[in-house]
Enzyme design. Structure first.
Site, PDB file in Angstrom:
ATOM      1  N   GLY A 114       0.984  -3.571   3.803  1.00 45.24           N
ATOM      2  CA  GLY A 114       0.472  -3.810   2.456  1.00 45.24           C
ATOM      3  C   GLY A 114       0.089  -2.560   1.711  1.00 45.24           C
ATOM      4  O   GLY A 114      -0.729  -1.789   2.181  1.00 45.24           O
ATOM      5  N   SER A 115       0.662  -2.322   0.543  1.00 44.71           N
ATOM      6  CA  SER A 115       0.431  -1.069  -0.156  1.00 44.71           C
ATOM      7  C   SER A 115       1.115  -1.086  -1.524  1.00 44.71           C
ATOM      8  O   SER A 115       1.488  -2.137  -2.027  1.00 44.71           O
ATOM      9  CB  SER A 115       0.950   0.093   0.696  1.00 44.71           C
ATOM     10  OG  SER A 115       2.203  -0.250   1.266  1.00 44.71           O
ATOM     11  N   ARG A 116       1.301   0.116  -2.111  1.00 45.05           N
ATOM     12  CA  ARG A 116       1.896   0.227  -3.440  1.00 45.05           C
ATOM     13  C   ARG A 116       2.801   1.444  -3.488  1.00 45.05           C
ATOM     14  O   ARG A 116       2.524   2.456  -2.849  1.00 45.05           O
ATOM     15  CB  ARG A 116       0.784   0.361  -4.484  1.00 45.05           C
ATOM     16  CG  ARG A 116       1.257   0.294  -5.931  1.00 45.05           C
ATOM     17  CD  ARG A 116       0.067   0.429  -6.861  1.00 45.05           C
ATOM     18  NE  ARG A 116       0.137   1.623  -7.682  1.00 45.05           N
ATOM     19  CZ  ARG A 116      -0.887   2.134  -8.362  1.00 45.05           C
ATOM     20  NH1 ARG A 116      -2.073   1.574  -8.290  1.00 45.05           N
ATOM     21  NH2 ARG A 116      -0.729   3.215  -9.087  1.00 45.05           N
TER      22      ARG A 116
END
Length: 233
Positions: free
Chosen positions: A176-178
């Site tokens: 989970g990240s950007r």
């Protein structure tokens, strides 16, 4: 954090490819399965499923690369669209069910790979701009891998001086990240092909058009692993 080249390995079947760091998370869990099974059959099953989920999370499917346009560097939802100086920034939030292997939005040569420590705010929040990140600067464009609240392992797979092609694998982020891309200054909002909240796929969705020229072979660059990869079994 180690910044350098990381290879991509095969998963548990010939048809599933996973990023190499998947095994860093999966192997300890699988090793715990016999111990968990002694405590409880249910615990053993849970541990085994957790190991499988670690591999599934790091899956690395092939993609069909479009012939034109700036490509999405990540799977997920467009969460940032703003101008910063002369450039547009497009940010993509990757949820836990998205593929987390990142791809080059354009062809270019890596100039610098810079790790910046920071906070670990949720990747979908505005505060995530101050999170730990790795910036891959290719001159005409930059790619920024941003850690989230749970994702604290950024794995760039390129080094300064390397040539990358459109849609080629350039790294991944665990859990989970950007990922943001700073577009070339020649592009403006009229060139954008996506909107806030839109779902995109790395290496397949066109974020913008207008300045990209595709040389022969660019459209299939992502179908071959990076140097040092293991062949499919």
């Amino acid at each position: 954090m180690h910044i350098g080249r990381h290879t991509y390995r095969m998963g548990i079947t010939a048809s599933v490819r996973v990023a190499s760091h998947a095994w860093r998370y999966a192997i300890p869990v699988f090793a715990f399965v016999p111990v968990a099974a002694l405590l409880s059959p249910v615990a053993g099953v849970v541990a085994f499923v957790a190991g499988l989920l670690a591999l599934v999370f790091h899956r690395d499917p092939e993609r069909e690369i479009p012939r034109e346009g700036v490509l999405a560097p990540a799977d997920g939802r467009v969460s940032v669209l703003r101008r910063e100086g002369e450039r547009l920034r497009v940010g993509i939030y990757m949820g836990v069910t998205d593929v987390h292997v990142n791809r080059a939005p354009m062809a270019g040569t890596v100039e610098t790979v810079t790790h910046s420590p920071g906070a670990n705010r949720p990747a979908f929040s505005k505060d995530s701009d101050r999170n730990e990140k790795v910036e891959i600067d290719c001159g005409a464009f930059s790619l920024v891998q941003i850690a989230g609240a749970f994702a604290r392992r950024i794995h760039p797979a390129v080094e300064p001086g390397e040539r990358v092609e459109r849609g080629e694998r350039i790294g991944h982020i665990s859990f989970g990240s950007r990922v943001d891309v700073l577009l070339p200054p020649e592009l403006d909002r009229a060139d954008l092909a996506v909107e806030m909240g839109e779902t995109v796929r790395a290496g397949e969705t066109v974020l913008a058009g207008g300045v990209v020229t595709v040389e022969p072979g660019d459209g299939v660059a992502a179908s071959r692993p990076r140097r040092g990869s293991e062949p499919k079994l």
